[in-house]
Design a protein around this motif. Structure first.
Motif, PDB file in Angstrom:
ATOM      1  N   LEU A 240       0.674  -1.272  -0.085  1.00 32.19           N
ATOM      2  CA  LEU A 240       0.049  -0.012  -0.090  1.00 32.19           C
ATOM      3  C   LEU A 240       0.667   1.191  -0.033  1.00 32.19           C
ATOM      4  N   LEU A 241       1.888   1.406   0.741  1.00 30.23           N
ATOM      5  CA  LEU A 241       2.639   2.405   0.988  1.00 30.23           C
ATOM      6  C   LEU A 241       3.508   2.737  -0.500  1.00 30.23           C
ATOM      7  N   THR A 242       3.882   1.736  -1.064  1.00 26.32           N
ATOM      8  CA  THR A 242       4.544   1.866  -2.634  1.00 26.32           C
ATOM      9  C   THR A 242       3.309   2.470  -3.612  1.00 26.32           C
ATOM     10  N   GLN A 243       2.186   1.981  -3.467  1.00 31.49           N
ATOM     11  CA  GLN A 243       1.019   2.367  -4.259  1.00 31.49           C
ATOM     12  C   GLN A 243       0.823   3.908  -4.045  1.00 31.49           C
ATOM     13  N   GLU A 244       0.564   4.362  -2.767  1.00 27.19           N
ATOM     14  CA  GLU A 244       0.224   5.664  -2.531  1.00 27.19           C
ATOM     15  C   GLU A 244       1.463   6.632  -2.529  1.00 27.19           C
ATOM     16  N   LYS A 245       2.599   6.127  -2.557  1.00 26.36           N
ATOM     17  CA  LYS A 245       4.022   7.184  -3.000  1.00 26.36           C
ATOM     18  C   LYS A 245       3.890   7.228  -4.579  1.00 26.36           C
ATOM     19  N   ALA A 246       3.452   6.237  -5.020  1.00 25.75           N
ATOM     20  CA  ALA A 246       3.497   6.406  -6.633  1.00 25.75           C
ATOM     21  C   ALA A 246       2.569   7.292  -7.065  1.00 25.75           C
ATOM     22  N   CYS A 247       1.299   7.071  -6.358  1.00 28.51           N
ATOM     23  CA  CYS A 247       0.315   8.340  -6.772  1.00 28.51           C
ATOM     24  C   CYS A 247       0.675   9.739  -6.537  1.00 28.51           C
ATOM     25  N   ALA A 248       1.272   9.912  -5.497  1.00 26.63           N
ATOM     26  CA  ALA A 248       1.558  11.314  -4.950  1.00 26.63           C
ATOM     27  C   ALA A 248       2.618  11.675  -5.756  1.00 26.63           C
ATOM     28  N   LEU A 249       3.531  10.767  -6.465  1.00 21.55           N
ATOM     29  CA  LEU A 249       4.489  11.356  -7.576  1.00 21.55           C
ATOM     30  C   LEU A 249       3.709  11.553  -8.745  1.00 21.55           C
ATOM     31  N   ILE A 250       2.647  11.140  -9.155  1.00 27.96           N
ATOM     32  CA  ILE A 250       2.018  11.538 -10.368  1.00 27.96           C
ATOM     33  C   ILE A 250       1.302  12.780 -10.157  1.00 27.96           C
ATOM     34  N   ASP A 251       0.999  12.924  -9.000  1.00 27.66           N
ATOM     35  CA  ASP A 251       0.326  14.628  -8.717  1.00 27.66           C
ATOM     36  C   ASP A 251       1.288  15.706  -8.591  1.00 27.66           C
ATOM     37  N   ASP A 252       2.648  15.183  -8.822  1.00 25.73           N
ATOM     38  CA  ASP A 252       3.628  16.110  -8.843  1.00 25.73           C
ATOM     39  C   ASP A 252       4.469  16.157  -9.986  1.00 25.73           C
ATOM     40  N   LEU A 253       3.927  15.931 -11.274  1.00 22.45           N
ATOM     41  CA  LEU A 253       5.041  15.824 -12.467  1.00 22.45           C
ATOM     42  C   LEU A 253       5.855  17.006 -12.811  1.00 22.45           C
ATOM     43  N   ALA A 254       5.368  18.020 -12.090  1.00 21.29           N
ATOM     44  CA  ALA A 254       6.131  19.219 -12.759  1.00 21.29           C
ATOM     45  C   ALA A 254       7.473  18.891 -12.115  1.00 21.29           C
ATOM     46  N   THR A 255       7.551  18.578 -10.772  1.00 22.57           N
ATOM     47  CA  THR A 255       8.870  18.209 -10.108  1.00 22.57           C
ATOM     48  C   THR A 255       9.645  17.249 -10.746  1.00 22.57           C
ATOM     49  N   VAL A 256       9.109  15.942 -11.004  1.00 26.33           N
ATOM     50  CA  VAL A 256       9.668  14.956 -11.961  1.00 26.33           C
ATOM     51  C   VAL A 256      10.110  15.363 -13.281  1.00 26.33           C
ATOM     52  N   ASP A 257       9.489  16.392 -13.841  1.00 27.82           N
ATOM     53  CA  ASP A 257      10.053  16.755 -15.193  1.00 27.82           C
ATOM     54  C   ASP A 257      11.056  17.727 -14.617  1.00 27.82           C
ATOM     55  N   SER A 258      11.243  18.311 -13.696  1.00 28.31           N
ATOM     56  CA  SER A 258      12.353  19.264 -13.501  1.00 28.31           C
ATOM     57  C   SER A 258      13.508  18.521 -13.412  1.00 28.31           C
ATOM     58  N   TRP A 259      13.449  17.373 -12.607  1.00 30.26           N
ATOM     59  CA  TRP A 259      14.633  16.507 -12.193  1.00 30.26           C
ATOM     60  C   TRP A 259      14.974  15.608 -13.813  1.00 30.26           C
ATOM     61  N   LEU A 260      14.208  15.596 -14.405  1.00 29.22           N
ATOM     62  CA  LEU A 260      14.759  15.041 -15.712  1.00 29.22           C
ATOM     63  C   LEU A 260      15.477  16.028 -16.384  1.00 29.22           C
ATOM     64  N   ALA A 261      14.811  17.317 -16.614  1.00 23.54           N
ATOM     65  CA  ALA A 261      15.482  18.401 -17.095  1.00 23.54           C
ATOM     66  C   ALA A 261      16.814  18.711 -16.666  1.00 23.54           C
ATOM     67  N   GLN A 262      17.159  18.568 -15.325  1.00 20.17           N
ATOM     68  CA  GLN A 262      18.325  19.073 -14.654  1.00 20.17           C
ATOM     69  C   GLN A 262      19.416  17.904 -15.043  1.00 20.17           C
ATOM     70  N   ILE A 263      18.837  16.756 -14.843  1.00 25.77           N
ATOM     71  CA  ILE A 263      19.697  15.452 -15.280  1.00 25.77           C
ATOM     72  C   ILE A 263      20.420  15.512 -16.752  1.00 25.77           C
ATOM     73  N   ARG A 264      19.526  15.875 -17.690  1.00 24.04           N
ATOM     74  CA  ARG A 264      20.105  16.207 -19.110  1.00 24.04           C
ATOM     75  C   ARG A 264      21.070  17.238 -19.136  1.00 24.04           C
ATOM     76  N   ARG A 265      20.924  18.238 -18.281  1.00 26.84           N
ATOM     77  CA  ARG A 265      21.664  19.523 -18.512  1.00 26.84           C
ATOM     78  C   ARG A 265      22.963  18.831 -17.812  1.00 26.84           C
ATOM     79  N   GLU A 266      22.829  18.215 -16.573  1.00 30.17           N
ATOM     80  CA  GLU A 266      24.189  17.842 -16.039  1.00 30.17           C
ATOM     81  C   GLU A 266      25.111  16.671 -16.925  1.00 30.17           C
TER      82      GLU A 266
END
Length: 346
Positions: A240-266
């Motif tokens: 359950l904790l994994t499922q809930e954490k994954a849903c929370a990440l989906i709710d914060d896609l802007a942050t995930v996208d910013s991580w991806l952009a930073q890694i590509r820049r690095e």
């Protein structure tokens, strides 16, 4: 190439009567008193068994991944899906699989655990995949071909037309591991599920989603293949904790996208900086969140970095990777610390 799923499935798996969860039996009906599963009535919500098919999470993932919920399997990391492929399709001591070399080591580990012959076909010196070479090694007992793209540890993605050739010409299961696809610009193969009934695509929350600790892997395939995964998996494989954490990440896609952009820049910062170092013989192009580097003495440089408190992956003993280190792209501070240490290496 004709594809017949039932002929590929192990006979005992075809005949398997899966374990029936009590929650499956009242699916679709409303209930508020749960006295069916010998659970403790206190400490809600973690006292209850989690949804065995993770339907809420799959419903959230489906539009993001451009698939139907019924085309998604969720597991305890991608390694669960890898193991299930062997358990569903490969008869121990009889069948074999084909893979590229070098590539992700768990394909062979799971083959060995399941007593399945593992046939590795070397990539070219520039890490390219030869579709015909893979197909020539396959025979009547070859059930699966494994392709990791972008590949680990080489970092490069393979041309789509080469993978299309394998999918079209091979009558068994083709697994494309896209764990690192979010760091590349290529269109993921999971959008091609309806075109290729023999295709399984792997993905994970460990890389782009920065959530290796929650151990959530994904497999995308036809409804018929996903039904086999659900038939064989353990009933409550994703907590359950994994499922809930994954849903929370989906709710914060802007942050995930910013991580991806930073890694590509690095990545764009680290690759040219590494190529300027005198101890670096070659920096291989990368479509992933890591880079493979051939150095003057991988063992010695690896030990030097460990002494500096910096851990990279020594791939010197991996086929075709002599004197290679695999370096994950970190934060700007971490990357600069690595580069600084390498500049002072003697």
């Amino acid at each position: 190439m004709d594809f017949e799923l039932n002929k590929l499935v192990r006979p005992n798996i075809r005949a398997l009567e899966p374990y029936s969860c009590a929650r499956d039996e009242f699916k679709g009906m409303e209930a508020h008193v749960f006295l069916d599963a010998n659970e403790n009535p206190y400490n809600n919500p973690v006292n209850r068994y989690p949804d065995p098919l993770q339907e809420k999470l799959k419903g959230r993932l489906a539009p993001l991944k451009q698939v139907r919920p019924s085309q998604i399997f969720l597991g305890n990391g991608s390694d669960e899906a890898i193991d299930l492929v062997y358990r569903i399709f490969c008869t121990p001591g009889r069948d074999n699989v084909v893979a590229i070399a070098p590539t992700y080591g768990m394909y062979k580990v799971c083959a060995d655990i399941n007593d399945v012959e593992y046939r590795a076909v070397p990539l070219s010196p520039d890490w390219q995949l030869d579709a015909q070479a893979l197909l020539r090694v396959a025979d009547a007992q070859t059930k699966v071909i494994w392709i990791c793209s972008p590949n680990n540890p080489t970092g490069n993605e393979f041309p789509r037309e080469v993978i299309h050739e394998v999918l079209t010409c091979f009558g068994g299961i083709v697994v494309i591991d896209e764990a690192y696809s979010d760091f590349s610009s290529q269109v993921p193969f999971r959008t091609m599920l309806d075109r290729y009934p023999n295709l399984i695509v792997l993905n994970t929350f460990s890389k782009a989603w920065a959530s290796a600790a929650i151990r959530l892997g994904m497999a995308f395939a036809s409804e018929d293949i996903i039904a086999l995964f659900n038939k064989v998996k353990y009933p409550y494989n994703v907590n359950l904790l994994t499922q809930e954490k994954a849903c929370a990440l989906i709710d914060d896609l802007a942050t995930v996208d910013s991580w991806l952009a930073q890694i590509r820049r690095e990545r764009d910062h680290v690759l040219p900086a590494l190529s300027e170092l005198p101890i670096v013989r070659e920096v291989f192009p990368s479509d992933a969140n890591f880079v493979l580097v051939r150095v003057t003495d991988a063992n010695r440089i690896y030990r030097y970095l460990v002494e500096k408190g910096i851990v990279v992956r020594n791939r010197h003993r991996v086929q075709l990777c002599n004197d290679c280190l695999r370096i994950t792209i970190g934060t700007r501070q971490e990357n600069n610390e690595l580069l600084g240490a390498l500049r002072f290496y003697k």
